[in-house]
Write a protein that holds these residues in place. Structure first.
Motif, PDB file in Angstrom:
ATOM      1  N   ARG A  64      -2.101   0.456  -6.097  1.00 42.06           N
ATOM      2  CA  ARG A  64      -2.818   1.715  -6.257  1.00 42.06           C
ATOM      3  C   ARG A  64      -1.861   2.852  -6.561  1.00 42.06           C
ATOM      4  O   ARG A  64      -0.717   2.836  -6.114  1.00 42.06           O
ATOM      5  CB  ARG A  64      -3.558   2.017  -4.944  1.00 42.06           C
ATOM      6  CG  ARG A  64      -4.678   2.992  -5.112  1.00 42.06           C
ATOM      7  CD  ARG A  64      -5.491   3.116  -3.863  1.00 42.06           C
ATOM      8  NE  ARG A  64      -6.642   3.964  -4.147  1.00 42.06           N
ATOM      9  CZ  ARG A  64      -7.495   4.371  -3.240  1.00 42.06           C
ATOM     10  NH1 ARG A  64      -7.353   4.001  -1.982  1.00 42.06           N
ATOM     11  NH2 ARG A  64      -8.508   5.137  -3.581  1.00 42.06           N
ATOM     12  N   GLY A  65      -2.350   3.801  -7.326  1.00 43.97           N
ATOM     13  CA  GLY A  65      -1.567   5.009  -7.573  1.00 43.97           C
ATOM     14  C   GLY A  65      -0.291   4.777  -8.355  1.00 43.97           C
ATOM     15  O   GLY A  65       0.734   5.378  -8.073  1.00 43.97           O
ATOM     16  N   VAL A  66      -0.360   3.871  -9.354  1.00 46.86           N
ATOM     17  CA  VAL A  66       0.852   3.578 -10.121  1.00 46.86           C
ATOM     18  C   VAL A  66       0.964   4.535 -11.313  1.00 46.86           C
ATOM     19  O   VAL A  66       0.043   4.644 -12.117  1.00 46.86           O
ATOM     20  CB  VAL A  66       0.857   2.121 -10.626  1.00 46.86           C
ATOM     21  CG1 VAL A  66       2.124   1.837 -11.429  1.00 46.86           C
ATOM     22  CG2 VAL A  66       0.747   1.161  -9.456  1.00 46.86           C
ATOM     23  N   ASP A  67       2.091   5.207 -11.383  1.00 44.17           N
ATOM     24  CA  ASP A  67       2.369   6.134 -12.481  1.00 44.17           C
ATOM     25  C   ASP A  67       3.687   5.751 -13.119  1.00 44.17           C
ATOM     26  O   ASP A  67       4.707   5.770 -12.436  1.00 44.17           O
ATOM     27  CB  ASP A  67       2.570   7.565 -11.939  1.00 44.17           C
ATOM     28  CG  ASP A  67       1.274   8.211 -11.562  1.00 44.17           C
ATOM     29  OD1 ASP A  67       0.513   8.546 -12.470  1.00 44.17           O
ATOM     30  OD2 ASP A  67       1.029   8.369 -10.347  1.00 44.17           O
ATOM     31  N   PHE A  68       3.658   5.398 -14.354  1.00 46.13           N
ATOM     32  CA  PHE A  68       4.920   5.292 -15.099  1.00 46.13           C
ATOM     33  C   PHE A  68       4.595   5.073 -16.559  1.00 46.13           C
ATOM     34  O   PHE A  68       3.440   4.817 -16.923  1.00 46.13           O
ATOM     35  CB  PHE A  68       5.820   4.163 -14.568  1.00 46.13           C
ATOM     36  CG  PHE A  68       5.337   2.771 -14.849  1.00 46.13           C
ATOM     37  CD1 PHE A  68       5.657   2.133 -16.040  1.00 46.13           C
ATOM     38  CD2 PHE A  68       4.570   2.085 -13.914  1.00 46.13           C
ATOM     39  CE1 PHE A  68       5.230   0.839 -16.291  1.00 46.13           C
ATOM     40  CE2 PHE A  68       4.131   0.791 -14.168  1.00 46.13           C
ATOM     41  CZ  PHE A  68       4.457   0.175 -15.361  1.00 46.13           C
ATOM     42  N   ILE A  89      10.311  -3.785  -9.067  1.00 48.54           N
ATOM     43  CA  ILE A  89      10.735  -4.707  -8.029  1.00 48.54           C
ATOM     44  C   ILE A  89       9.855  -4.534  -6.815  1.00 48.54           C
ATOM     45  O   ILE A  89       9.145  -3.531  -6.675  1.00 48.54           O
ATOM     46  CB  ILE A  89      12.216  -4.519  -7.638  1.00 48.54           C
ATOM     47  CG1 ILE A  89      12.464  -3.101  -7.136  1.00 48.54           C
ATOM     48  CG2 ILE A  89      13.133  -4.862  -8.794  1.00 48.54           C
ATOM     49  CD1 ILE A  89      13.833  -2.928  -6.527  1.00 48.54           C
ATOM     50  N   GLY A  90       9.906  -5.499  -5.942  1.00 48.08           N
ATOM     51  CA  GLY A  90       9.089  -5.443  -4.742  1.00 48.08           C
ATOM     52  C   GLY A  90       8.869  -6.841  -4.225  1.00 48.08           C
ATOM     53  O   GLY A  90       9.050  -7.811  -4.959  1.00 48.08           O
ATOM     54  N   LEU A 145       7.759  -1.307  -5.841  1.00 49.56           N
ATOM     55  CA  LEU A 145       6.336  -1.370  -5.511  1.00 49.56           C
ATOM     56  C   LEU A 145       6.135  -2.067  -4.181  1.00 49.56           C
ATOM     57  O   LEU A 145       6.855  -3.004  -3.848  1.00 49.56           O
ATOM     58  CB  LEU A 145       5.581  -2.174  -6.576  1.00 49.56           C
ATOM     59  CG  LEU A 145       5.196  -1.513  -7.889  1.00 49.56           C
ATOM     60  CD1 LEU A 145       4.475  -2.543  -8.738  1.00 49.56           C
ATOM     61  CD2 LEU A 145       4.307  -0.321  -7.655  1.00 49.56           C
ATOM     62  N   ASN A 146       5.177  -1.566  -3.437  1.00 50.65           N
ATOM     63  CA  ASN A 146       4.684  -2.334  -2.300  1.00 50.65           C
ATOM     64  C   ASN A 146       3.241  -1.926  -2.062  1.00 50.65           C
ATOM     65  O   ASN A 146       2.917  -1.256  -1.092  1.00 50.65           O
ATOM     66  CB  ASN A 146       5.551  -2.098  -1.065  1.00 50.65           C
ATOM     67  CG  ASN A 146       5.341  -3.200  -0.051  1.00 50.65           C
ATOM     68  OD1 ASN A 146       4.521  -4.082  -0.257  1.00 50.65           O
ATOM     69  ND2 ASN A 146       6.066  -3.152   1.038  1.00 50.65           N
ATOM     70  N   GLY A 147       2.385  -2.308  -2.986  1.00 48.64           N
ATOM     71  CA  GLY A 147       1.000  -1.880  -2.932  1.00 48.64           C
ATOM     72  C   GLY A 147       0.825  -0.497  -3.546  1.00 48.64           C
ATOM     73  O   GLY A 147      -0.266  -0.091  -3.885  1.00 48.64           O
ATOM     74  N   GLY A 179      -1.846  -1.195   5.662  1.00 42.57           N
ATOM     75  CA  GLY A 179      -1.555  -0.513   4.413  1.00 42.57           C
ATOM     76  C   GLY A 179      -0.996   0.888   4.613  1.00 42.57           C
ATOM     77  O   GLY A 179      -0.488   1.499   3.696  1.00 42.57           O
ATOM     78  N   ARG A 180      -1.062   1.404   5.846  1.00 40.10           N
ATOM     79  CA  ARG A 180      -0.498   2.730   6.084  1.00 40.10           C
ATOM     80  C   ARG A 180       1.012   2.605   6.252  1.00 40.10           C
ATOM     81  O   ARG A 180       1.553   1.506   6.313  1.00 40.10           O
ATOM     82  CB  ARG A 180      -1.133   3.351   7.327  1.00 40.10           C
ATOM     83  CG  ARG A 180      -2.602   3.740   7.133  1.00 40.10           C
ATOM     84  CD  ARG A 180      -3.186   4.305   8.411  1.00 40.10           C
ATOM     85  NE  ARG A 180      -2.963   3.396   9.528  1.00 40.10           N
ATOM     86  CZ  ARG A 180      -2.988   3.763  10.804  1.00 40.10           C
ATOM     87  NH1 ARG A 180      -3.202   5.023  11.117  1.00 40.10           N
ATOM     88  NH2 ARG A 180      -2.787   2.886  11.760  1.00 40.10           N
ATOM     89  N   VAL A 181       1.652   3.736   6.312  1.00 39.35           N
ATOM     90  CA  VAL A 181       3.113   3.732   6.330  1.00 39.35           C
ATOM     91  C   VAL A 181       3.615   4.422   7.587  1.00 39.35           C
ATOM     92  O   VAL A 181       3.214   5.531   7.918  1.00 39.35           O
ATOM     93  CB  VAL A 181       3.655   4.446   5.076  1.00 39.35           C
ATOM     94  CG1 VAL A 181       5.166   4.511   5.113  1.00 39.35           C
ATOM     95  CG2 VAL A 181       3.188   3.719   3.828  1.00 39.35           C
TER      96      VAL A 181
END
Lengths: 295, 287
Positions: free
Chosen positions: A28-32, A43-44, A201-203, A247-249
């Protein structure tokens, strides 16, 4: 950031892209974005959404939220993570090369030569070892002279020395063809020194930066030799936050947030101290502190 | 003299019909094997009985009716797969047997026509008329032309749909076209080998061809040729031993397949790397 934004010339741009499957966000929320001549490395750990992200970039998966913009008429060369060819289908390396489109024999030969499997041209793919098959798949993707090369763990099954050479080849392809490259690796320690942007990346996107780090350790030089170590970077990568099962950090300071954006107080520990991590741009930060490149 | 001429006549028709079917079944059968769709082929074939019953009920052409039912069944499978509630295997089982059962139930209501089940189950190649031959060859050539046009995307989608899609192809659409072509072949094959043996005509020659092929294209052609040999051998065998012709063709195909398994029949792969030419010794081969 150096290679961010500028969607006009980018080959592919992901904006807040995510994939929802069975009520769970795979990523989710991938920007590039990937521009011509640029290498972006994802990577991840396993299950962090690397392949899902690559499939969004190629258009195999439609994003459940956000946007994926591909340049019109984009020519993609793809090496998928898993490719099992049923034994019942006879397929030589040569035939594999023209799987998705006819190619001039000259380009086929040049690509096979470059990946070091020219002598396997007439061999059936089922007789190839894992490493040889990966090289054949890479040859197939580059023979197409793509605008965008998407490589999902292209060095799996390739031995250590071969891995270094393949990374070197990938860097050369970028220089010679000028294509953009989206490279996926589950290996958190070895990424290409030539990568322009590394996205962890990690989700979600944990962090991103420009890796210039090359290990100066004698182990690396002994292992790869002077030539090999030029293509290997040691990416010192620590996190100051933990990913909770839901999923929280959880951050080092004890706070819990939904994401680990820079604003959340996330930062990287790169053997440097007394630095204010809270308002920096990750892209530049990695460059400054990433050690020395061994030539 | 007159007897022999008559014999020639229906026998030649049977040969023509069988050869036409074998020609088109070869390449299609290769894809059935590569894509692991044997059970799907069986399901389509079973649904043909419903097609037969409907054709008798509404007095429409048998081939057209069987094709429509088989096509509807494959669309139904696609729709059910999308729901994702059951495995493809189970879905095929449901479709296969329910269409077969509905066909039989419908046939029971057709009291005004003679319904010879055996003819449909095992085919009646010796009873094919000139119209049937036109249907088989016309339909067959249509399928082959479509297949030639579809060839590269279909091979790519068979190897890896995601790869095909990433590089600009449309594997989903390709798969749908392939299913329709398969439905058409099954429709024209019913007369020749019958519902229960259609899949055999698709699979057995293709399986036998694998050993003699080093590319998908070669395998498709060899499958056609081996299928034709099976048709000729089976028909002459059925004439010689007075056996049912459809099953005789399948038995002939089986014999060819078994021969292909024998060690001497194996094609020597010139390209096969020796044990010393792989793995370890390849290290550092890039320059």
């Amino acid at each position: 950031m150096l290679h961010q934004g500028d969607g006009a010339e980018a080959l592919v741009t992901l904006r807040g892209a995510g994939v929802l499957r069975g009520g769970r966000w795979l990523v989710r929320g991938v920007d590039f974005s990937v521009s011509p001549g640029e290498i972006v490395t994802l990577i991840g750990p396993n299950g962090s959404g690397k392949s899902t992200t690559a499939k969004m970039a190629t258009g195999v998966l439609k994003p459940s939220e956000g946007d994926v913009l591909r340049r019109a008429g984009l020519r993609v060369g793809y090496v998928p993570q898993k490719l099992a060819i049923d034994w019942t289908m006879p397929l030589t390396v040569e035939r594999l090369m023209t799987l998705t489109g006819a190619l001039p024999a000259r380009d086929v030969d040049a690509a096979l030569e470059a990946t070091g499997v020219a002598h396997m041209k007439k061999a059936e793919v089922h007789h190839l070892s894992g490493g040889e098959f990966q090289r054949a798949l890479l040859a197939r993707a580059i023979a197409r002279k793509p605008d965008l090369l998407v490589l999902d763990e292209p060095v799996q099954g390739v031995d250590y020395a071969g891995e270094a050479l393949l990374y070197e080849l990938i860097a050369r392809i970028r220089r010679e063809i000028g294509c953009g490259i989206l490279l996926i690796s589950h290996d958190l320690h070895i990424v290409m020194a030539e990568a322009d942007t590394v996205i962890c990346l990690n989700g979600h996107v944990c962090c991103r930066g420009t890796p210039k780090a090359v290990s100066e350790s004698s182990e690396y030089r002994n292992l790869f030799g002077a030539r090999g170590s030029a293509a290997i970077a040691f990416y010192d990568h620590h996190h100051d936050h933990e990913h909770l099962p839901d999923g929280r950090v959880l951050h080092a300071d004890g706070s819990v947030t939904d994401h680990c954006h820079p604003d959340d107080g996330h930062h990287h520990d790169h053997d440097h101290h007394g630095h204010d991590h809270h308002n920096h741009d990750h892209g530049h930060e990695h460059g400054k502190h990433a050690g020395h490149r061994h030539a | 003299m007159r007897g022999i001429a008559m014999l020639d006549d229906f026998f030649v028709r049977a040969l023509l019909a069988g050869l036409g079917l074998a020609l088109v079944a070869g390449p299609l059968g290769c894809f059935v094997i590569w894509r692991r769709m044997a059970y799907f082929g069986d399901t389509m074939a079973h649904s043909a009985l419903l097609g037969v019953a409907l054709s008798l009920l509404f007095k429409v052409n048998l081939t057209v009716s069987v094709f429509v039912v088989a096509a509807v069944v494959s669309l139904a499978l696609l729709a059910l797969q999308r729901r994702g509630a059951l495995s493809t295997d189970a879905l095929l089982g449901i479709l296969s047997h329910s269409t077969l059962a509905i066909g039989l139930v419908l046939a029971a209501f057709l009291t005004w026509v003679r319904f010879d089940l055996m003819t449909y189950l095992f085919g009646d190649i010796l009873a094919v008329g000139p119209t049937d031959i036109v249907m088989i060859w016309g339909g067959g050539i249509l399928v082959l032309l479509a297949l030639a046009k579809l060839w590269r995307p279909l091979i790519a989608a068979t190897v890896n749909p995601e790869l095909a899609e990433a590089e600009g192809m449309q594997p989903e659409r390709t798969r749908l076209y392939f299913m329709l072509l398969l439905a058409l072949v099954i429709a024209i094959a019913i007369k020749v080998v019958g519902i229960l043996l259609v899949t055999a005509m698709l699979i057995i020659p293709a399986a036998a061809a694998r050993r003699f092929s080093n590319s998908p294209e070669v395998m498709a052609v060899v499958a056609s040729l081996l299928g034709m040999v099976a048709v000729v051998g089976g028909l002459f065998g059925s004439l010689r031993f007075d056996t049912p012709s459809g099953p005789s063709i399948v038995v002939a195909a089986l014999i060819i397949f078994l021969v292909s398994l024998l060690p001497f029949a194996q094609r020597k792969t010139i390209d096969q790397p020796g044990p010393g030419n792989r793995g370890e010794s390849r290290r550092g081969g890039i320059s």
